[in-house]
Design a protein around this motif. Structure first.
Motif, mmCIF file in Angstrom:
data_model
loop_
_atom_site.group_PDB
_atom_site.id
_atom_site.type_symbol
_atom_site.label_atom_id
_atom_site.label_comp_id
_atom_site.label_asym_id
_atom_site.label_seq_id
_atom_site.Cartn_x
_atom_site.Cartn_y
_atom_site.Cartn_z
ATOM 1 N N LYS A 1 41.151 37.183 40.135
ATOM 2 C CA LYS A 1 41.318 38.372 39.939
ATOM 3 C C LYS A 1 41.776 38.284 42.445
ATOM 4 C CE LYS A 1 37.471 40.319 39.537
ATOM 5 N NZ LYS A 1 36.638 39.212 39.254
ATOM 6 N N THR A 2 40.520 38.046 42.229
ATOM 7 C CA THR A 2 41.260 37.971 44.342
ATOM 8 C C THR A 2 42.120 37.077 44.076
ATOM 9 O OG1 THR A 2 38.577 38.728 45.097
ATOM 10 C CG2 THR A 2 39.989 37.500 46.698
ATOM 11 N N HIS B 1 34.356 45.920 40.071
ATOM 12 C CA HIS B 1 33.327 45.557 39.446
ATOM 13 C C HIS B 1 32.836 47.005 38.478
ATOM 14 C CE1 HIS B 1 33.465 41.655 39.203
ATOM 15 N NE2 HIS B 1 34.182 41.465 41.028
ATOM 16 N N LEU C 1 42.932 45.596 38.241
ATOM 17 C CA LEU C 1 42.358 44.416 37.240
ATOM 18 C C LEU C 1 41.195 44.133 37.881
ATOM 19 C CD1 LEU C 1 44.340 41.635 39.411
ATOM 20 C CD2 LEU C 1 45.290 42.711 37.347
ATOM 21 N N VAL D 1 40.596 46.106 42.348
ATOM 22 C CA VAL D 1 40.305 44.705 41.848
ATOM 23 C C VAL D 1 38.849 45.971 41.793
ATOM 24 C CG1 VAL D 1 38.595 43.097 41.774
ATOM 25 C CG2 VAL D 1 41.106 42.795 41.889
ATOM 26 N N LEU E 1 40.858 39.715 33.127
ATOM 27 C CA LEU E 1 41.421 38.762 33.629
ATOM 28 C C LEU E 1 40.451 37.409 33.153
ATOM 29 C CD1 LEU E 1 42.785 38.569 37.465
ATOM 30 C CD2 LEU E 1 44.689 38.824 34.559
ATOM 31 N N ASP F 1 40.524 45.514 47.035
ATOM 32 C CA ASP F 1 39.821 44.654 46.090
ATOM 33 C C ASP F 1 37.747 44.826 46.583
ATOM 34 O OD1 ASP F 1 38.568 42.839 45.866
ATOM 35 O OD2 ASP F 1 39.462 41.229 47.633
ATOM 36 N N CYS G 1 44.556 36.312 43.031
ATOM 37 C CA CYS G 1 45.796 37.247 41.845
ATOM 38 C C CYS G 1 46.439 38.356 43.110
ATOM 39 C CB CYS G 1 46.260 37.531 40.879
ATOM 40 S SG CYS G 1 47.225 38.655 39.950
#
Length: 251
Positions: free
Chosen positions: A45-46, A206, A37, A204, A221, A174, A48
């Motif tokens: 994202k978090t 970056h 994600l 998730v 998202l 995460d 979710c």
């Protein structure tokens, strides 16, 4: 729900006092894959993640895991079903050794949460399994080391070991690379690749080079909605994705 689908959401929505953080999200996670994600800050994202693991209750929608409706189920019950998450901030007991951190997690899986008073013989019975888990995340040489003395990257590896001690079938990560230097990112990427051989992973992240390297499927998202989905080449060439990242200051 198809046989090769492990997790699915329908109309997943979360409102916070008039603000819609997650808006009608439909996710389908295939068993045995790495699914990422991604999206700009504030994309949902978090939130979710918190919905999928019942740390938040959805305003509407449904979550199905292995064919079972888990919507509204308590977080501990979701974890017992094999859907386990790690957190963006490393959560280990700093003054305890690597071995003891993992043994505590093994006790939790067996239903003896944080039983520090259990006999030494009972604790020692977990040593072999704890050593195997430490080895799986590259911490064999650090079993006696206090967690506080580990580098940041190795603390995250320990957190993964304690998560794996719960024997999850599906693991939610995460931002596993958050705050890591290049060497730790490479080590953790390889660790996740090994873990993914026997588990489903939703993460998730970056770091888009990590996402490109590890992910079978990527869901993008933006403002709480699904903007695009597909493999890395598909989503990275989507003009809407490029616009969302450039517009938010991301590369």
């Amino acid at each position: 729900m198809a046989a090769d689908t492990i997790l699915q959401t329908e109309g997943l929505t979360k409102d916070f006092r008039g603000f819609r953080a997650v808006d009608d999200i439909a996710l389908t996670i295939q068993r045995g894959t790495v699914h990422a994600l991604i999206g700009p800050n504030g994309a949902g994202k978090t939130t979710c993640f918190n919905l999928l693991t019942s740390f938040l209750s959805p305003s509407s929608g449904r979550i199905t895991y292995k064919g079972l409706d888990i919507t509204g189920m308590k977080p501990a019950a979701v974890a017992r079903l094999g859907l386990v998450r790690s957190f963006q901030i490393s959560a280990v007991f700093g003054q305890m050794s690597v071995q003891d951190n993992i043994r505590i997690a093994l006790q939790r899986r067996r239903g003896h949460s944080y039983d520090f008073w259990r006999s030494q013989r009972t604790l020692d019975s977990l040593n072999e399994e704890a050593a195997a888990l430490a080895d799986s995340v590259g911490l064999s040489d650090f079993l006696a080391t206090p967690a506080s003395a580990l580098s940041y990257g190795r603390k995250r590896a320990l957190e993964l070991a304690t998560t794996l001690a719960l024997d999850p079938e599906m693991l939610l990560l995460d931002e596993p690379m958050a705050g890591m230097g290049h060497e730790d990112v490479e080590r953790t990427t390889e660790l996740i690749r090994r873990i993914a051989r026997s588990r489903t992973i939703l993460m998730v992240e970056h770091n888009l080079s990590v996402v490109a390297t590890l992910s079978n499927t990527i869901t993008v998202l933006a403002r709480g909605k699904v903007l695009a989905e597909g493999d890395y080449n598909t989503v990275s060439s989507d003009p809407r994705v490029v616009e969302a990242y450039i517009g938010s200051g991301h590369a």
